[in-house]
Write a protein that holds these residues in place. Structure first.
Motif, PDB file in Angstrom:
ATOM      1  N   GLN A 117      10.046 -11.232 -12.783  1.00 23.41           N
ATOM      2  CA  GLN A 117       9.308 -11.909 -13.834  1.00 23.41           C
ATOM      3  C   GLN A 117      10.189 -12.158 -15.060  1.00 23.41           C
ATOM      4  N   GLU A 118       9.778 -13.116 -15.874  1.00 21.11           N
ATOM      5  CA  GLU A 118      10.545 -13.414 -17.080  1.00 21.11           C
ATOM      6  C   GLU A 118      10.519 -12.237 -18.043  1.00 21.11           C
ATOM      7  N   ALA A 140      14.541 -15.324 -21.447  1.00 23.82           N
ATOM      8  CA  ALA A 140      13.548 -15.248 -20.376  1.00 23.82           C
ATOM      9  C   ALA A 140      14.189 -14.908 -19.038  1.00 23.82           C
ATOM     10  N   GLU A 141      15.429 -15.382 -18.818  1.00 24.94           N
ATOM     11  CA  GLU A 141      16.085 -15.202 -17.521  1.00 24.94           C
ATOM     12  C   GLU A 141      17.086 -14.059 -17.477  1.00 24.94           C
TER      13      GLU A 141
END
Length: 206
Positions: A117-118, A140-141
């Motif tokens: 998940q982010e 986010a990544e």
């Protein structure tokens, strides 16, 4: 068996490799001294959900964002079940376990993020001046899910996608917690039951 208490920088293994009955998670520094951080095996060094301590009681000496060993000793001296458990651990002859600090547990998240998940990208989540190299706020990544199958969600060594206690106090009522879902770092009520895990550190020499 020879216990590993120091290691030369050139001999450090890759992230996730076995090191002194635990798993190497990366490097950090305390007052200019360099250490390798080792996470305990899940079967022997994890605690079921338990309270950090009594809300409203400030524990002197448990405020370091990096020195989890000092925090844990302060917890144990104050009668904490969690601190006493960590210091009493003995795993294959190693008896120097403790509860990771805020910055130490953040390093564990970067090394062993279990989910795809982010990441949570709020107020400087992931900022870690103690890690080597220094950790910068998440995107986010990044960090991505660990590529190591044993530490991925559902794996035998995977952390749960939930909040874990750290040993770092945040005032009389709260202590820092680290999520192993999306990675947010925040303060949690001391009276709330959460899981915890033990770590140890060994000095890194040139």
């Amino acid at each position: 068996m020879t216990l590993i208490t120091t290691i030369a920088a050139a001999q450090l293994p890759t992230i996730g490799a076995a090191l002194g009955v635990g798993f190497f998670a990366g490097q950090f520094q305390i007052a200019g001294e360099r250490f390798a951080l080792i996470r305990a095996p899940k079967a022997q060094g994890f605690h079921a959900p338990v309270r950090w301590g009594e809300a409203g009681i400030l524990i002197p000496g448990a405020d370091s964002v990096v020195d989890g060993l000092a925090n844990t000793r302060a917890l144990a001296e104050a009668g904490s079940e969690l601190g006493t458990w960590a210091l009493s651990l003995s795993i294959d002859g190693y008896e120097d376990w403790y509860l990771g600090s805020r910055d130490e547990n953040e390093l564990i998240y970067r090394a062993f993020k279990p989910t795809a998940q982010e990441n949570w990208c709020s107020f400087r989540d992931g900022d870690n001046p103690s890690s080597l190299p220094p950790g910068y706020p998440y995107t986010a990544e990044h960090p991505a899910q660990t590529p190591l199958a044993a530490f991925q969600e559902g794996g035998e060594e995977a952390l749960e996608a939930t909040y874990y206690h750290t040993s770092t106090q945040d005032g009389p009522r709260y202590a820092w917690i680290q999520s192993f879902g999306g990675g947010p770092q925040t303060d949690g009520h001391k009276g709330s039951a959460r899981p915890a895990f033990a770590v140890r550190r060994i000095k890194v020499t040139p």
